[in-house]
Write an enzyme that holds these catalytic residues in place. Structure first.
Site, PDB file in Angstrom:
ATOM      1  N   GLU A 170       4.527   2.730   9.383  1.00 17.74           N
ATOM      2  CA  GLU A 170       5.328   2.777   7.928  1.00 17.74           C
ATOM      3  C   GLU A 170       6.037   4.125   7.793  1.00 17.74           C
ATOM      4  O   GLU A 170       6.371   4.282   6.363  1.00 17.74           O
ATOM      5  CB  GLU A 170       4.485   2.237   6.799  1.00 17.74           C
ATOM      6  N   HIS A 186      -2.170  -1.175   0.146  1.00 14.84           N
ATOM      7  CA  HIS A 186      -2.087  -2.475   0.270  1.00 14.84           C
ATOM      8  C   HIS A 186      -3.202  -3.123   0.933  1.00 14.84           C
ATOM      9  O   HIS A 186      -3.412  -2.695   1.884  1.00 14.84           O
ATOM     10  CB  HIS A 186      -0.734  -3.088   0.594  1.00 14.84           C
ATOM     11  N   HIS A 201       3.747  -2.164   9.354  1.00 19.39           N
ATOM     12  CA  HIS A 201       2.244  -2.776   9.632  1.00 19.39           C
ATOM     13  C   HIS A 201       2.054  -3.982  10.183  1.00 19.39           C
ATOM     14  O   HIS A 201       0.787  -4.244  10.628  1.00 19.39           O
ATOM     15  CB  HIS A 201       1.358  -2.504   8.389  1.00 19.39           C
ATOM     16  N   HIS A 248       4.398  -7.622   7.160  1.00 16.88           N
ATOM     17  CA  HIS A 248       3.489  -6.377   7.160  1.00 16.88           C
ATOM     18  C   HIS A 248       2.675  -6.584   6.268  1.00 16.88           C
ATOM     19  O   HIS A 248       1.739  -5.618   5.883  1.00 16.88           O
ATOM     20  CB  HIS A 248       4.459  -5.196   7.195  1.00 16.88           C
ATOM     21  N   ASP A 254       1.486   4.833   3.545  1.00 18.86           N
ATOM     22  CA  ASP A 254       1.702   4.669   2.061  1.00 18.86           C
ATOM     23  C   ASP A 254       0.086   4.634   1.549  1.00 18.86           C
ATOM     24  O   ASP A 254       0.295   4.612   0.135  1.00 18.86           O
ATOM     25  CB  ASP A 254       2.498   3.246   1.778  1.00 18.86           C
ATOM     26  N   ASP A 267      -2.682  -5.894   2.774  1.00 19.42           N
ATOM     27  CA  ASP A 267      -2.052  -6.686   3.791  1.00 19.42           C
ATOM     28  C   ASP A 267      -2.977  -8.176   4.453  1.00 19.42           C
ATOM     29  O   ASP A 267      -3.112  -8.346   5.390  1.00 19.42           O
ATOM     30  CB  ASP A 267      -1.835  -5.826   5.183  1.00 19.42           C
ATOM     31  N   ASP A 312      -1.880   3.205   7.318  1.00 21.72           N
ATOM     32  CA  ASP A 312      -0.713   3.051   6.740  1.00 21.72           C
ATOM     33  C   ASP A 312      -0.386   4.292   5.839  1.00 21.72           C
ATOM     34  O   ASP A 312      -1.198   4.744   4.914  1.00 21.72           O
ATOM     35  CB  ASP A 312      -0.691   1.872   5.803  1.00 21.72           C
ATOM     36  N   ASP A 360      -5.053   2.117   3.367  1.00 17.57           N
ATOM     37  CA  ASP A 360      -3.502   1.379   2.660  1.00 17.57           C
ATOM     38  C   ASP A 360      -3.562   1.438   1.371  1.00 17.57           C
ATOM     39  O   ASP A 360      -4.692   1.185   0.588  1.00 17.57           O
ATOM     40  CB  ASP A 360      -3.506   0.056   3.516  1.00 17.57           C
TER      41      ASP A 360
HETATM   42  N1  LIG Z   1       2.032  -2.760   5.139  1.00 20.10           N
HETATM   43  C1  LIG Z   1       2.553  -2.941   3.876  1.00 20.10           C
HETATM   44  N2  LIG Z   1       3.302  -1.571   3.400  1.00 20.10           N
HETATM   45  N3  LIG Z   1       2.527  -3.687   3.327  1.00 20.10           N
HETATM   46  C2  LIG Z   1       3.159  -3.962   1.889  1.00 20.10           C
HETATM   47  C3  LIG Z   1       2.870  -5.372   1.237  1.00 20.10           C
HETATM   48  C4  LIG Z   1       3.227  -5.631  -0.083  1.00 20.10           C
HETATM   49  C5  LIG Z   1       3.007  -6.881  -0.485  1.00 20.10           C
HETATM   50  N4  LIG Z   1       1.666  -7.180  -0.688  1.00 20.10           N
HETATM   51  C6  LIG Z   1       3.624  -8.098   0.320  1.00 20.10           C
HETATM   52  O1  LIG Z   1       3.003  -8.987   0.640  1.00 20.10           O
HETATM   53  O2  LIG Z   1       4.867  -8.126   0.912  1.00 20.10           O
HETATM   54 MN   LIG Z   2      -0.117  -1.675   5.349  1.00 22.31          MN
HETATM   55 MN   LIG Z   3       0.637  -0.366   2.823  1.00 25.49          MN
END
Ligand SMILES: NC(=[NH2+])NCCC[C@H](N)C(=O)O
Ligand SMILES: [Mn+2]
Ligand SMILES: [Mn+2]
Length: 350
Positions: free
Chosen positions: A299, A148, A122, A163, A256, A150, A254, A146
């Site tokens: 992802e 998350h 990402h 990411h 996920d 990010d 994303d 997402d």
């Molecule tokens: N694009 C993603 N899947 N990001 C996951 C980030 C996970 C976590 N918040 C980090 O800063 O590492």
């Molecule tokens: Mn993401």
């Molecule tokens: Mn994510």
């Protein structure tokens, strides 16, 4: 509430317009990039999605779909960036790849196509949103789908994985929280966080939560999806980031965001996520606005899980993409065809 772009006319005309074939030009761009996170395999995401038949499936939606595959982005390391930035892993790769990516996305949109970027991790959202905004002269809003947020900076991230940082690099409100980033001068913090909405959040770091609350960011987590339902959530999100219904919409999806049962082959899977139906619903709603300008699907990691897991994840990604470009679960009305009633045998008059 939310106003889709539509021709004037009756409700029936609107329904017909929403469920009929519409000229759609797509430009596909692969980004086999994995340096924004530590797991191997996510660089093969674009080819896994292509090899599952993406182009043929898109072409089968209807005859007015025009697809051009621009291939994969390649980049050379910018030798002038010898400085590394603290707590940003593989910074030089991030800066170099996103520079090329942004230019490619800008060109594809200027070719009159909706840019579909296949990731890769990402961190590529930095380049795609940047290129989209450059092509549309800023008139862009972002839907970040997402698990998350990010939204980490290099000071708040506990992983150093970029990411987890793209939204924080893009948001103008956070520009003061970054050090000078060598080789990233092309990348302006291009978008006000007021024009960004999240859907699907369920794994948010403490500082990300702080920023979301302090800046009043539009964020619909899984709790809101439960409370309001996905349809209301998407409409509220679009209403907030595009109240006049005239911006070009960027969806950064994303994989996920989907529940890990639906999309297990991804690097930071989180249980309790969106169903595939909810993911598809989001993209159907965006399609109906007629204003999708660019979409990222990121992802997908074909090295994670069993063969069956990979297949399920790639299929889920393709369903979500199909919905974004007009595939309708209700079926589509051929735009020009008149109903050939006289040819239906049961309607002959004797
Ligand atoms: N694009 C993603 N899947 N990001 C996951 C980030 C996970 C976590 N918040 C980090 O800063 O590492
Ligand atoms: Mn993401
Ligand atoms: Mn994510």
């Amino acid at each position: 509430m939310f106003k889709p772009l539509r021709p004037h006319g009756s409700y029936r005309a609107l329904r017909r317009w929403l469920h009929s074939e519409r000229e759609t030009k797509i430009g596909i761009l692969g980004v086999p990039f994995d340096k924004g996170q530590p797991k191997v395999g996510v660089a093969n995401g674009p080819d896994a999605i292509r090899n599952a038949g993406l182009v043929d499936q898109l072409a089968s939606i209807h005859k007015k779909i025009n697809i051009k595959d621009y291939g994969n982005v390649s980049y050379e390391i910018n030798e002038e960036i010898e400085k590394h930035v603290p707590n940003m892993r593989d910074y030089v790769h991030i800066a170099s790849c996103n520079y090329e990516l942004s230019k490619n996305v800008e060109r594809i949109i200027n070719d009159g196509r909706i840019c579909l970027t296949l990731g890769g991790d990402h961190s590529l959202g930095i380049g795609t949103v940047d290129g989209h905004i450059k092509a549309k002269q800023e008139n862009v809003c972002v839907l970040w789908v997402d698990a998350h947020a990010d939204l980490n900076t290099n000071k708040t991230s506990s992983s150093g994985n970029v990411h987890g940082m793209p939204m924080a690099l893009l948001a103008s409100e956070l520009s003061d929280y970054w050090p000078y980033l060598p080789g990233m001068d092309w990348q302006r913090p291009v978008i006000s966080i007021r024009n960004v909405a999240y859907i699907g959040l369920r794994s948010v770091d403490a500082y990300e939560r702080l920023i979301i609350d302090r800046l009043g960011i539009t964020a619909f987590g899984m709790e809101e999806v439960e409370n309001y339902g996905i349809s209301t959530v998407v409409n509220m999100a679009l209403e907030r980031i595009d109240p006049e219904a005239r911006r070009s919409i960027h969806v950064s999806f994303d994989v996920d965001s989907l529940d890990s049962l639906e999309a297990p082959s991804t690097g930071t899977a989180v249980r309790g996520g969106l169903t595939l139906r909810e993911g598809v619903h989001i993209m159907e709603s965006v399609y109906k606005t007629g204003r999708l300008g660019a979409m990222d699907l990121v992802e997908v990691n074909p090295s994670i899980g069993t063969e069956g897991d990979v297949k399920r994840t790639v299929e889920a990604a393709i369903h979500v993409i199909m919905a974004a470009f007009g595939h309708s679960r209700k079926g589509l009305i051929p735009r020009d065809a008149a109903l050939p009633l006289q040819t239906f045998p049961h309607q002959t008059s004797d």
